[in-house]
Design a protein around this motif. Structure first.
Motif, PDB file in Angstrom:
ATOM      1  N   UNK A 205       0.837  -1.192   0.000  1.00  0.00           N
ATOM      2  CA  UNK A 205       0.000   0.000   0.000  1.00  0.00           C
ATOM      3  C   UNK A 205       0.880   1.254   0.000  1.00  0.00           C
ATOM      4  N   UNK A 206       0.241   2.421  -0.045  1.00  0.00           N
ATOM      5  CA  UNK A 206       0.995   3.682  -0.138  1.00  0.00           C
ATOM      6  C   UNK A 206       1.920   3.893   1.050  1.00  0.00           C
ATOM      7  N   UNK A 207       1.450   3.530   2.262  1.00  0.00           N
ATOM      8  CA  UNK A 207       2.265   3.743   3.452  1.00  0.00           C
ATOM      9  C   UNK A 207       3.624   3.071   3.376  1.00  0.00           C
ATOM     10  N   UNK A 208       3.674   1.761   3.161  1.00  0.00           N
ATOM     11  CA  UNK A 208       4.965   1.088   3.022  1.00  0.00           C
ATOM     12  C   UNK A 208       5.810   1.612   1.866  1.00  0.00           C
ATOM     13  N   UNK A 209       5.163   1.969   0.756  1.00  0.00           N
ATOM     14  CA  UNK A 209       5.921   2.481  -0.386  1.00  0.00           C
ATOM     15  C   UNK A 209       6.531   3.847  -0.076  1.00  0.00           C
ATOM     16  N   UNK A 210       5.854   4.657   0.730  1.00  0.00           N
ATOM     17  CA  UNK A 210       6.429   5.944   1.123  1.00  0.00           C
ATOM     18  C   UNK A 210       7.608   5.743   2.079  1.00  0.00           C
ATOM     19  N   UNK A 211       7.530   4.704   2.913  1.00  0.00           N
ATOM     20  CA  UNK A 211       8.676   4.362   3.760  1.00  0.00           C
ATOM     21  C   UNK A 211       9.867   3.968   2.882  1.00  0.00           C
ATOM     22  N   UNK A 212       9.596   3.187   1.850  1.00  0.00           N
ATOM     23  CA  UNK A 212      10.652   2.784   0.916  1.00  0.00           C
ATOM     24  C   UNK A 212      11.237   3.993   0.194  1.00  0.00           C
ATOM     25  N   UNK A 213      10.383   4.960  -0.134  1.00  0.00           N
ATOM     26  CA  UNK A 213      10.856   6.166  -0.822  1.00  0.00           C
ATOM     27  C   UNK A 213      11.791   6.973   0.073  1.00  0.00           C
ATOM     28  N   UNK A 214      11.423   7.107   1.350  1.00  0.00           N
ATOM     29  CA  UNK A 214      12.301   7.800   2.292  1.00  0.00           C
ATOM     30  C   UNK A 214      13.607   7.043   2.487  1.00  0.00           C
ATOM     31  N   UNK A 215      13.525   5.707   2.454  1.00  0.00           N
ATOM     32  CA  UNK A 215      14.744   4.907   2.522  1.00  0.00           C
ATOM     33  C   UNK A 215      15.648   5.161   1.333  1.00  0.00           C
ATOM     34  N   UNK A 216      15.042   5.269   0.159  1.00  0.00           N
ATOM     35  CA  UNK A 216      15.813   5.562  -1.047  1.00  0.00           C
ATOM     36  C   UNK A 216      16.478   6.930  -0.939  1.00  0.00           C
ATOM     37  N   UNK A 217      15.761   7.909  -0.372  1.00  0.00           N
ATOM     38  CA  UNK A 217      16.323   9.244  -0.187  1.00  0.00           C
ATOM     39  C   UNK A 217      17.530   9.206   0.754  1.00  0.00           C
ATOM     40  N   UNK A 218      17.424   8.451   1.844  1.00  0.00           N
ATOM     41  CA  UNK A 218      18.535   8.341   2.795  1.00  0.00           C
ATOM     42  C   UNK A 218      19.773   7.745   2.136  1.00  0.00           C
ATOM     43  N   UNK A 219      19.588   6.654   1.407  1.00  0.00           N
ATOM     44  CA  UNK A 219      20.729   6.010   0.751  1.00  0.00           C
ATOM     45  C   UNK A 219      21.288   6.871  -0.377  1.00  0.00           C
ATOM     46  N   UNK A 220      20.416   7.572  -1.072  1.00  0.00           N
ATOM     47  CA  UNK A 220      20.864   8.500  -2.129  1.00  0.00           C
ATOM     48  C   UNK A 220      21.775   9.573  -1.535  1.00  0.00           C
ATOM     49  N   UNK A 221      21.367  10.159  -0.413  1.00  0.00           N
ATOM     50  CA  UNK A 221      22.176  11.189   0.233  1.00  0.00           C
ATOM     51  C   UNK A 221      23.492  10.617   0.740  1.00  0.00           C
ATOM     52  N   UNK A 222      23.466   9.390   1.270  1.00  0.00           N
ATOM     53  CA  UNK A 222      24.706   8.735   1.698  1.00  0.00           C
ATOM     54  C   UNK A 222      25.659   8.578   0.523  1.00  0.00           C
ATOM     55  N   UNK A 223      25.136   8.131  -0.604  1.00  0.00           N
ATOM     56  CA  UNK A 223      25.966   7.900  -1.796  1.00  0.00           C
ATOM     57  C   UNK A 223      26.564   9.208  -2.295  1.00  0.00           C
ATOM     58  N   UNK A 224      25.726  10.236  -2.436  1.00  0.00           N
ATOM     59  CA  UNK A 224      26.188  11.515  -2.968  1.00  0.00           C
ATOM     60  C   UNK A 224      27.264  12.119  -2.077  1.00  0.00           C
ATOM     61  N   UNK A 225      27.043  12.118  -0.775  1.00  0.00           N
ATOM     62  CA  UNK A 225      28.027  12.705   0.138  1.00  0.00           C
ATOM     63  C   UNK A 225      29.317  11.902   0.172  1.00  0.00           C
ATOM     64  N   UNK A 226      29.203  10.583   0.158  1.00  0.00           N
ATOM     65  CA  UNK A 226      30.397   9.742   0.103  1.00  0.00           C
ATOM     66  C   UNK A 226      31.183  10.031  -1.167  1.00  0.00           C
ATOM     67  N   UNK A 227      30.490  10.155  -2.278  1.00  0.00           N
ATOM     68  CA  UNK A 227      31.133  10.471  -3.563  1.00  0.00           C
ATOM     69  C   UNK A 227      31.866  11.807  -3.503  1.00  0.00           C
TER      70      UNK A 227
END
Length: 238
Positions: A205-227
């Motif tokens: 449902x939308x709730x779990x998918x929004x949690x996944x989206x926030x997870x993607x944002x966290x990992x994206x920021x980790x990757x960009x800053x590490x880079x």
């Protein structure tokens, strides 16, 4: 015993994942990869357009406007995620990726293409290893995450002080190594945290998918800053 009760009993006993969990985890990495691709193409496209890159570099109002827009989108997305629809949250994530690409376009002027490519692959390898460790380790990384978040605050303060007051290249290099260590740790911590949250979700449902989206944002920021921190250490300037 009904099947649902049986599955709940199994999860309580051995922490088994729900049927939706693998799909949600795939969404995390699909969204993260999509955001990285959008950022990369945006940054390169602007860097190869003399008018656009000149406007960003020479116009302080535009540059700081982009920076403020980045912070606004991240804060807005994370704080209002429960009130946003999944489509609106996804659109904000994509828009953030574009704006971040615009602010990162300067790296193509500062560093050689070969060093950017080399550092990207180094980042991808490091990120992949740490994400895998965070996903598979049985050790609870919660306490480590708290330490890393405090370290991140200190890192931001040290960066600001160096930029405006100290202005030391040696200190900047030290800060870069500390930044790498912090975001290497945060990659593992965030991977475990995302796994734990999504394992509690029983559907798509939308709730779990929004949690996944926030997870993607966290990992994206980790990757960009590490880079970016690795680029400051290993990148060859033009």
């Amino acid at each position: 015993m009904e099947q649902e009760e049986f599955m709940n009993l199994i999860r309580e006993k051995d922490g088994s994942m729900s049927i939706a969990f693998p799909k949600l985890m795939r969404k995390v990495y699909v969204w993260m990869t999509l955001a990285l691709v959008i950022t990369g193409f945006t940054a390169y496209g602007i860097a190869t357009s003399p008018n656009l890159i000149t406007a960003i570099v020479t116009n302080r109002l535009l540059f700081w406007g982009l920076i403020i827009a980045e912070f606004g989108l991240v804060i807005g997305l994370t704080s209002a995620i429960n009130r946003l629809s999944l489509s609106s949250a996804t659109l904000m994530f994509i828009l953030f990726s574009v704006v971040n690409g615009a602010t990162l376009s300067f790296i193509f002027m500062a560093y050689t293409m070969s060093s950017i490519a080399n550092v990207f692959f180094i980042t991808a390898g490091t990120f992949g290893v740490m994400a895998f460790i965070g996903y598979t380790t049985k050790t609870d990384l919660t306490s480590l995450g708290k330490i890393l978040m405090m370290g991140l605050i200190g890192l931001i303060i040290a960066t600001v002080v160096n930029v405006f007051f100290i202005k030391s290249s040696g200190f900047d290099l030290i800060v870069s190594y500390i930044g790498v260590a912090i975001f290497v740790g945060l990659t593992a911590y965030d991977s475990q945290k995302i796994k734990k949250m999504l394992m509690q979700c029983d559907d798509m449902s939308e709730g779990p998918q929004k949690i996944a989206l926030l997870g993607a944002l966290s990992l994206y920021l980790d990757f960009i800053n590490l880079f970016l921190y690795l680029l400051r250490i290993f990148g060859k300037r033009n």
